[in-house]
Motif scaffolding. Structure first.
Motif, PDB file in Angstrom:
ATOM      1  N   ILE A 390      50.959 -46.002 -62.533  1.00 14.77           N
ATOM      2  CA  ILE A 390      51.342 -44.597 -62.733  1.00 14.77           C
ATOM      3  C   ILE A 390      50.107 -43.708 -62.813  1.00 14.77           C
ATOM      4  O   ILE A 390      50.043 -42.635 -62.195  1.00 14.77           O
ATOM      5  CB  ILE A 390      52.189 -44.443 -64.025  1.00 14.77           C
ATOM      6  N   GLU A 391      49.116 -44.145 -63.569  1.00 11.96           N
ATOM      7  CA  GLU A 391      47.867 -43.380 -63.691  1.00 11.96           C
ATOM      8  C   GLU A 391      47.195 -43.211 -62.333  1.00 11.96           C
ATOM      9  O   GLU A 391      46.681 -42.135 -62.008  1.00 11.96           O
ATOM     10  CB  GLU A 391      46.924 -44.078 -64.674  1.00 11.96           C
ATOM     11  N   ALA A 392      47.196 -44.283 -61.532  1.00  8.30           N
ATOM     12  CA  ALA A 392      46.556 -44.226 -60.220  1.00  8.30           C
ATOM     13  C   ALA A 392      47.310 -43.291 -59.274  1.00  8.30           C
ATOM     14  O   ALA A 392      46.696 -42.572 -58.476  1.00  8.30           O
ATOM     15  CB  ALA A 392      46.475 -45.631 -59.622  1.00  8.30           C
ATOM     16  N   ILE A 393      48.635 -43.284 -59.362  1.00  5.95           N
ATOM     17  CA  ILE A 393      49.439 -42.395 -58.525  1.00  5.95           C
ATOM     18  C   ILE A 393      49.098 -40.938 -58.823  1.00  5.95           C
ATOM     19  O   ILE A 393      48.848 -40.134 -57.915  1.00  5.95           O
ATOM     20  CB  ILE A 393      50.939 -42.663 -58.761  1.00  5.95           C
ATOM     21  N   VAL A 394      49.070 -40.594 -60.103  1.00  2.00           N
ATOM     22  CA  VAL A 394      48.752 -39.213 -60.500  1.00  2.00           C
ATOM     23  C   VAL A 394      47.328 -38.846 -60.105  1.00  2.00           C
ATOM     24  O   VAL A 394      47.074 -37.764 -59.551  1.00  2.00           O
ATOM     25  CB  VAL A 394      48.968 -39.031 -62.018  1.00  2.00           C
ATOM     26  N   ALA A 395      46.388 -39.751 -60.367  1.00  3.23           N
ATOM     27  CA  ALA A 395      44.981 -39.471 -60.048  1.00  3.23           C
ATOM     28  C   ALA A 395      44.796 -39.260 -58.545  1.00  3.23           C
ATOM     29  O   ALA A 395      44.018 -38.397 -58.117  1.00  3.23           O
ATOM     30  CB  ALA A 395      44.100 -40.616 -60.535  1.00  3.23           C
ATOM     31  N   THR A 396      45.509 -40.036 -57.740  1.00  3.45           N
ATOM     32  CA  THR A 396      45.401 -39.901 -56.283  1.00  3.45           C
ATOM     33  C   THR A 396      45.919 -38.550 -55.821  1.00  3.45           C
ATOM     34  O   THR A 396      45.297 -37.877 -54.989  1.00  3.45           O
ATOM     35  CB  THR A 396      46.191 -41.024 -55.593  1.00  3.45           C
ATOM     36  N   LEU A 397      47.048 -38.123 -56.363  1.00  2.15           N
ATOM     37  CA  LEU A 397      47.610 -36.834 -55.971  1.00  2.15           C
ATOM     38  C   LEU A 397      46.740 -35.673 -56.428  1.00  2.15           C
ATOM     39  O   LEU A 397      46.649 -34.645 -55.746  1.00  2.15           O
ATOM     40  CB  LEU A 397      49.025 -36.692 -56.538  1.00  2.15           C
ATOM     41  N   GLU A 398      46.103 -35.820 -57.575  1.00  2.00           N
ATOM     42  CA  GLU A 398      45.322 -34.714 -58.139  1.00  2.00           C
ATOM     43  C   GLU A 398      43.895 -34.641 -57.607  1.00  2.00           C
ATOM     44  O   GLU A 398      43.205 -33.647 -57.838  1.00  2.00           O
ATOM     45  CB  GLU A 398      45.267 -34.850 -59.669  1.00  2.00           C
ATOM     46  N   ASP A 399      43.442 -35.670 -56.925  1.00  2.94           N
ATOM     47  CA  ASP A 399      42.054 -35.703 -56.459  1.00  2.94           C
ATOM     48  C   ASP A 399      41.869 -34.703 -55.314  1.00  2.94           C
ATOM     49  O   ASP A 399      42.273 -34.955 -54.181  1.00  2.94           O
ATOM     50  CB  ASP A 399      41.697 -37.116 -55.997  1.00  2.94           C
ATOM     51  N   ASP A 400      41.240 -33.581 -55.627  1.00  4.57           N
ATOM     52  CA  ASP A 400      41.080 -32.514 -54.640  1.00  4.57           C
ATOM     53  C   ASP A 400      39.885 -32.715 -53.713  1.00  4.57           C
ATOM     54  O   ASP A 400      39.787 -32.060 -52.678  1.00  4.57           O
ATOM     55  CB  ASP A 400      40.920 -31.155 -55.352  1.00  4.57           C
ATOM     56  N   ASP A 401      38.979 -33.592 -54.080  1.00  2.84           N
ATOM     57  CA  ASP A 401      37.767 -33.764 -53.274  1.00  2.84           C
ATOM     58  C   ASP A 401      37.350 -35.236 -53.227  1.00  2.84           C
ATOM     59  O   ASP A 401      36.277 -35.604 -53.695  1.00  2.84           O
ATOM     60  CB  ASP A 401      36.631 -32.911 -53.841  1.00  2.84           C
ATOM     61  N   PRO A 402      38.193 -36.092 -52.657  1.00  2.00           N
ATOM     62  CA  PRO A 402      37.866 -37.520 -52.607  1.00  2.00           C
ATOM     63  C   PRO A 402      36.757 -37.795 -51.606  1.00  2.00           C
ATOM     64  O   PRO A 402      36.551 -37.019 -50.660  1.00  2.00           O
ATOM     65  CB  PRO A 402      39.179 -38.150 -52.147  1.00  2.00           C
TER      66      PRO A 402
END
Length: 445
Positions: A390-402
């Motif tokens: 769940i944490e990884a899903i949210v972090a992936t969606l929120e990452d604006d500058d990967p």
């Protein structure tokens, strides 16, 4: 083999298995850790792009004084040579393996290990494999230039056919050519009963192949479309000067058929994913341990969200089924998804964690990590812990500058804009913003 050598092999396998490196994966025979299987991802921007190439590795009793023995398994039953260094019979020509006379300093040393072997093999899958053949490193003649392009054409075709589609057809029991799952020893001298002629694939990698297929499906389709413009249907492969009988990549081009098979594989994987829901309901009814475990993890995560007053995420079970989770993400301020209402499904297998979750974003989102089919590409180091998912899903969606990583490029069109010129990046942001705003309207329809 000494206890010290076994401990070292165990450590090397564990390091790869717990790494987030998307390029390699390993599994081993529980009855004999000296027998290892490995998957190597074909490097982006090469003819091998996003193919999953399988290798059998055997550590000898004198490891690490001597290198392990490595054999290519992605050979279409011993009939396809994938590069000048990867023979149809399985031989891997590599100086650190002692199968090729390299330059000084390129030989094996005990400081090297399993990971360095796999990385070295991956380096053989270059953007111009024709030049890997000794004597052709600096080929400049017009005929050589033509051969270089023809060689790449047929490698791209066979990568899709043999290193992508064929193993998945076996995994999904739709194989048209007699290929099968394997439990046999890849070293026939150790097992007189093994069938060395059959095309075989390792069951432990089937889930990895399915998940990667969903990630790269649009890239595979894009490649088929592009190649079809240059290739005449049913035209034969051109034989290279260094290819010989029984050690050759022979065949013909048939991209329409590859596209049909590709689409069928996708259909079957999605059907299997939906079937997990029904299996899950039955597992819950039967009070199986996996159903109890997933229910408990769900409740603990929900309680944790409440405890930390995390209002950006709402988590529910669909039809009270612990194998199908519904996530509603409320875009947080200062992120590209600010104010949005993003709906997500997480499908869980009755074989979790051996089979990993398949996550789909139901809200239309032109995001670099969300395919046009809605598949979310994310990674987590603790695959057995759903809170980390769940944490990884949210972090992936929120990452604006990967960072740029084509191995996680699951939306080719969005990625082209995101990593394009400044104006392209602005187009990406506008398109994303438009659909984020629309997500609010759709949520209340």
């Amino acid at each position: 083999m000494s206890d010290q050598a076994i401990l070292r092999i165990t450590r090397e396998i564990s390091q790869i298995q717990h790494s987030t490196d998307l390029s390699i994966a390993v599994d081993y025979d529980e009855s004999d850790i000296r027998h290892v299987r490995a998957i190597i991802l074909g490097p982006p921007e090469t003819p091998y792009q996003f193919g999953l190439f399988e290798f059998a590795i055997k550590f000898g009793k004198d490891y690490p004084a001597r290198p392990p023995d490595v054999r290519a398994q992605t050979t279409n039953g011993g009939s396809c040579r994938f590069s000048p260094n990867l023979y149809a019979g399985g031989k891997v020509c590599l100086s650190i393996l002692g199968t090729w006379n390299g330059e000084r300093g390129e030989q094996w040393s005990s400081a090297q290990g399993l990971e360095s072997v796999l990385i070295s093999i991956q380096s053989l899958m270059s953007s111009n494999p024709y030049e890997n053949e000794p004597g052709y490193e600096h080929a400049q003649s017009p005929s050589d230039q033509e051969n270089m392009e023809q060689y790449k054409f047929k490698i791209r075709h066979e990568t899709i056919r043999i290193a992508v589609i064929q193993p998945l057809e076996v995994a999904l029991d739709i194989s048209p050519d007699g290929a099968r799952k394997t439990t046999v020893n890849p070293y026939p001298e150790d097992d007189d009963s093994s069938d060395n002629e059959a095309v075989t694939y390792s069951t432990p990698f089937f889930d990895l192949r399915k998940r990667r297929f969903l990630w790269y499906y649009e890239s595979y389709l894009q490649l088929i479309e592009t190649e079809s413009r240059f290739i005449k249907e049913k035209s034969p492969f051109k034989c290279m000067p260094f290819e010989h009988t029984n050690n050759i990549m022979d065949g013909h081009f048939d991209y329409p058929e590859l596209k049909r098979r590709l689409e069928l594989v996708k259909e079957k994987i999605l059907h299997e994913t939906e079937h997990w829901r029904l299996q899950g309901l039955q597992a819950k009814k039967d009070e199986l341990g996996i159903a109890v475990n997933l229910q408990r993890q769900f409740e603990q995560i929900v309680e944790n969200l409440k405890h930390h007053k995390n209002y950006s995420l709402d988590l529910t079970l669909v039809d009270e089924n612990p194998f199908l989770w519904k996530l509603t993400y409320f875009g947080r301020p200062t992120t590209a998804l600010e104010g949005g209402i993003i709906k997500i499904r997480m499908h869980l297998s009755p074989q979790f964690p051996q089979e990993q979750p398949r996550v789909f974003v139901d809200t239309r989102l032109p995001h670099i990590r969300v395919s046009q089919q809605g598949v979310l590409c994310y990674i987590t180091p603790k695959v057995e812990d759903l809170r980390r998912h769940i944490e990884a899903i949210v972090a992936t969606l929120e990452d604006d500058d990967p960072p740029y990583d084509p191995r996680m490029t699951v939306n080719p069109e969005a990625s082209k804009l995101f990593w394009g010129a400044p104006e392209d990046r602005r187009k990406y942001k506008r398109a994303l913003r438009r659909d984020v705003e629309k997500s609010v309207e759709d949520a209340f329809d």
